[in-house]
Motif scaffolding. Structure first.
Motif, short mmCIF file in Angstrom:
data_model
loop_
_atom_site.label_atom_id
_atom_site.label_comp_id
_atom_site.label_asym_id
_atom_site.label_seq_id
_atom_site.Cartn_x
_atom_site.Cartn_y
_atom_site.Cartn_z
N ILE A 325 0.85 -1.20 0.00
CA ILE A 325 0.00 0.00 0.00
C ILE A 325 0.88 1.24 0.00
O ILE A 325 2.04 1.20 0.41
N ILE A 326 0.33 2.36 -0.47
CA ILE A 326 1.05 3.63 -0.35
C ILE A 326 0.93 4.12 1.09
O ILE A 326 -0.03 3.80 1.78
N GLY A 327 1.93 4.92 1.53
CA GLY A 327 1.90 5.31 2.93
C GLY A 327 2.50 6.65 3.28
O GLY A 327 2.30 7.15 4.40
N LEU A 328 3.21 7.28 2.36
CA LEU A 328 3.91 8.51 2.71
C LEU A 328 2.97 9.65 3.09
O LEU A 328 3.28 10.47 3.96
N GLU A 329 1.81 9.71 2.46
CA GLU A 329 0.93 10.86 2.65
C GLU A 329 0.00 10.73 3.85
O GLU A 329 -0.70 11.69 4.19
N THR A 330 -0.02 9.55 4.48
CA THR A 330 -0.90 9.35 5.63
C THR A 330 -0.16 8.97 6.91
O THR A 330 -0.77 8.88 7.97
N ALA A 331 1.15 8.77 6.84
CA ALA A 331 1.89 8.22 7.99
C ALA A 331 1.82 9.12 9.22
O ALA A 331 1.58 8.64 10.34
N LEU A 332 2.04 10.41 9.05
CA LEU A 332 2.03 11.31 10.21
C LEU A 332 0.64 11.36 10.84
O LEU A 332 0.49 11.25 12.07
N ALA A 333 -0.38 11.51 10.01
CA ALA A 333 -1.74 11.61 10.56
C ALA A 333 -2.17 10.31 11.24
O ALA A 333 -2.85 10.34 12.27
N LEU A 334 -1.78 9.17 10.69
CA LEU A 334 -2.09 7.89 11.34
C LEU A 334 -1.38 7.77 12.67
O LEU A 334 -1.94 7.24 13.65
N SER A 335 -0.16 8.28 12.74
CA SER A 335 0.59 8.24 14.00
C SER A 335 -0.05 9.14 15.05
O SER A 335 -0.15 8.77 16.23
N ILE A 336 -0.52 10.30 14.61
CA ILE A 336 -1.20 11.22 15.53
C ILE A 336 -2.54 10.62 15.98
O ILE A 336 -2.85 10.57 17.18
N THR A 337 -3.30 10.12 15.02
CA THR A 337 -4.64 9.62 15.31
C THR A 337 -4.62 8.38 16.19
O THR A 337 -5.41 8.26 17.14
N ASN A 338 -3.72 7.45 15.90
CA ASN A 338 -3.76 6.14 16.56
C ASN A 338 -2.72 5.94 17.65
O ASN A 338 -2.82 4.97 18.40
N LEU A 339 -1.77 6.85 17.75
CA LEU A 339 -0.78 6.75 18.83
C LEU A 339 -0.89 7.90 19.83
O LEU A 339 -1.02 7.67 21.03
N ASN A 383 -4.65 19.23 15.44
CA ASN A 383 -6.08 19.16 15.78
C ASN A 383 -7.00 19.38 14.59
O ASN A 383 -8.21 19.44 14.75
N GLU A 384 -6.41 19.50 13.41
CA GLU A 384 -7.24 19.66 12.21
C GLU A 384 -7.46 18.30 11.57
O GLU A 384 -6.52 17.61 11.20
N ASP A 385 -8.73 17.93 11.43
CA ASP A 385 -9.08 16.65 10.82
C ASP A 385 -9.25 16.80 9.31
O ASP A 385 -9.56 17.89 8.82
N TYR A 386 -9.06 15.69 8.62
CA TYR A 386 -9.34 15.66 7.19
C TYR A 386 -9.70 14.24 6.78
O TYR A 386 -9.40 13.28 7.50
N VAL A 387 -10.35 14.11 5.66
CA VAL A 387 -10.73 12.80 5.13
C VAL A 387 -9.75 12.43 4.03
O VAL A 387 -9.50 13.21 3.11
N VAL A 388 -9.19 11.24 4.12
CA VAL A 388 -8.21 10.78 3.14
C VAL A 388 -8.93 10.53 1.81
O VAL A 388 -9.88 9.76 1.74
N PRO A 399 -5.69 1.57 2.14
CA PRO A 399 -6.88 1.14 2.86
C PRO A 399 -7.49 2.25 3.70
O PRO A 399 -8.54 2.05 4.33
N PHE A 400 -6.85 3.42 3.71
CA PHE A 400 -7.32 4.51 4.56
C PHE A 400 -8.16 5.53 3.80
O PHE A 400 -8.59 6.53 4.38
N ILE A 401 -8.41 5.27 2.53
CA ILE A 401 -9.30 6.17 1.76
C ILE A 401 -10.67 6.23 2.45
O ILE A 401 -11.26 5.21 2.78
N GLY A 402 -11.14 7.45 2.66
CA GLY A 402 -12.42 7.65 3.33
C GLY A 402 -12.34 7.76 4.83
O GLY A 402 -13.34 8.11 5.49
N GLU A 403 -11.16 7.48 5.40
CA GLU A 403 -10.99 7.57 6.86
C GLU A 403 -10.76 9.03 7.27
O GLU A 403 -10.09 9.79 6.58
N ARG A 404 -11.31 9.39 8.43
CA ARG A 404 -11.07 10.72 8.99
C ARG A 404 -9.88 10.65 9.94
O ARG A 404 -9.91 9.89 10.91
N LEU A 405 -8.84 11.44 9.67
CA LEU A 405 -7.62 11.43 10.46
C LEU A 405 -7.35 12.81 11.04
O LEU A 405 -7.76 13.82 10.47
#
Length: 424
Positions: A325-339, A383-388, A399-405
């Motif tokens: 999967i691609i991951g460069l554009e979501t890695a930071l937001a996933l780390s903030i959201t889930n960690l 603290n700014e959310d966005y939808v992938v 797999p994160f398309i449509g997820e709010r991060l």
């Protein structure tokens, strides 16, 4: 000149954690202070409400160039990196041809000079990534290889691994290992478990990772080589790395955002976009990977950015779709959201695993903000959310398309130049 005003500066190397201004002139930061005065010659970035951190460093990406540029190339990969807050990316050697020779390495490094961010390249440990004969590691390092990996394939010959570690120790370069024993895997990309059974598949057991992680941990102890175990997916592999560290091994472990954010159940909803090697595993594995990040057994967060075309991923037969999967554009937001937002790690700890720790592994003078040092910086609103939904990458296999991060990147600065600016 660029003046970053009123941002919350978090720098893991100096342990800076306060509201400061940063002045950039040319490639370098020239002043870090409170209340730096503006003048007409400056581009002013208002970083109020944002965190200002060192530019992120990814030690595990696939830019598919040369050979598979319909999926990604060095220039589109660098745009994806910039959009994700990355200013340095280290690419794997499983291109076509494989990076086991100086000509291919030189092609990549020459093209990387035109990229938005800094692109470094690994060479393969073995010729043709066949696992039977070592490359000329000495000459490849002299030609610019930052380290060595056969990522995408495990090396099954233990003597080859042992010899590569001894050579890497002499050269003071890291080796990164993909740990999956193919003899134990029926179908790759999906965990051997209840989800696989429900799809009438067998899948990939955690033992396929554990046995090779254990072997390479033992050899790392013996040789003293700098060894990185890639994309940990199994809770037992976390324990193996923890044990090896206690035994004195110079070993690191990397976790990907998808392995600490999702479980094997994602396959049921996301299909091939949740298929990767090693696979997403159980909730227990996910939680123990997070525990490994918390206690620094796993010191690095890496993306394993692996683009594939829509046609390849949209295969109706799951077992025939490629993994990754691609991951460069979501890695930071996933780390903030889930960690961070879940209370597992602080911003300081997450940024450390995305910047200075990767830099240390590869002996890079990067991953920190300091006066008279190169200005590689990311500015993001935690603290700014966005939808992938949209990507700069050529591919969209996420797999994160449509997820709010949580955690929107506002600017990325590389070598003192703004290489990404949020327009929304």
């Amino acid at each position: 000149m660029i003046l970053i005003k009123s941002g919350h500066v978090i720098d893991p190397l100096s342990r800076t954690d306060e509201k400061l201004d940063i002045l950039i002139d040319g490639e370098n930061v020239i002043r870090i202070d409170k209340n730096i005065c503006e003048n007409g010659n400056m581009k002013v970035i208002d970083a109020s409400g944002c965190i200002v951190a060192p530019g992120l460093i990814d030690i595990h990406s696939h830019f598919r160039d040369p050979g598979f540029t319909y999926k990604e190339d060095i220039l589109t990969g660098s745009k994806a990196a910039a959009n994700g807050g990355y200013t340095t990316v280290i690419c794997m050697a499983n291109t076509k041809p494989v990076v086991d020779n100086i000509d291919t390495l030189k092609y990549i490094l020459d093209k990387a000079g035109k990229a938005k961010v800094e692109i470094l390249q690994l060479a393969s440990i073995t010729k043709g990534m066949k696992g039977t004969e070592l490359t000329d590691m000495n000459k490849l390092k002299e030609a610019g290889a930052s380290g060595f990996s056969d990522d995408g394939k495990p090396i099954m010959n233990s003597k080859i691994v042992f010899d590569s570690m001894k050579m890497a120790k002499e050269l003071n370069v890291p080796l990164s290992f993909h740990e999956e024993d193919p003899s134990l895997i029926k179908e790759n990309g999906i965990n051997m478990g209840q989800v696989a059974k429900s799809l009438n598949l067998t899948g990939s057991p955690h033992e396929a990772e554990n046995v090779l992680a254990a072997r390479d941990a033992v050899l790392a102890i013996s040789t003293g080589a700098k060894v990185n175990i890639q994309h940990i997916s199994s809770s037992l592999s976390v324990e193996i790395i923890r044990w090896a560290k206690k035994m004195g091994a110079n070993i690191t472990g990397e976790a990907t955002p998808h392995h600490f954010s999702m479980t094997e159940k994602a396959i049921l909803e996301k299909g091939p976009n949740a298929k990767m090697n090693p696979p997403l595993r159980t909730e227990r594995d996910r939680k123990l990977i997070i525990e490994g990040l918390r206690d620094n057994t796993l010191e690095i967060i890496a993306t394993d950015h692996a683009p594939h075309s829509k046609e390849e991923k949209n295969n109706n037969i799951l077992s025939k779709a490629p993994s990754g999967i691609i991951g460069l554009e979501t890695a930071l937001a996933l780390s903030i959201t889930n960690l961070v937002k879940q209370g597992y790690l602080t911003y300081m700890e997450v940024i450390e695993k995305l910047t200075v720790n990767p830099a240390k592994l590869y002996n890079l003078d990067r991953g920190y903000i300091r006066e008279n040092h190169r200005a590689d910086i990311v500015i993001f609103n935690p603290n700014e959310d966005y939808v992938v939904k949209n990507f700069a990458s050529k591919s969209c296999n996420s797999p994160f398309i449509g997820e709010r991060l949580s955690g929107r990147i506002k600017e990325t600065i590389c070598r003192g130049e703004i290489v990404y600016e949020c327009r929304n």
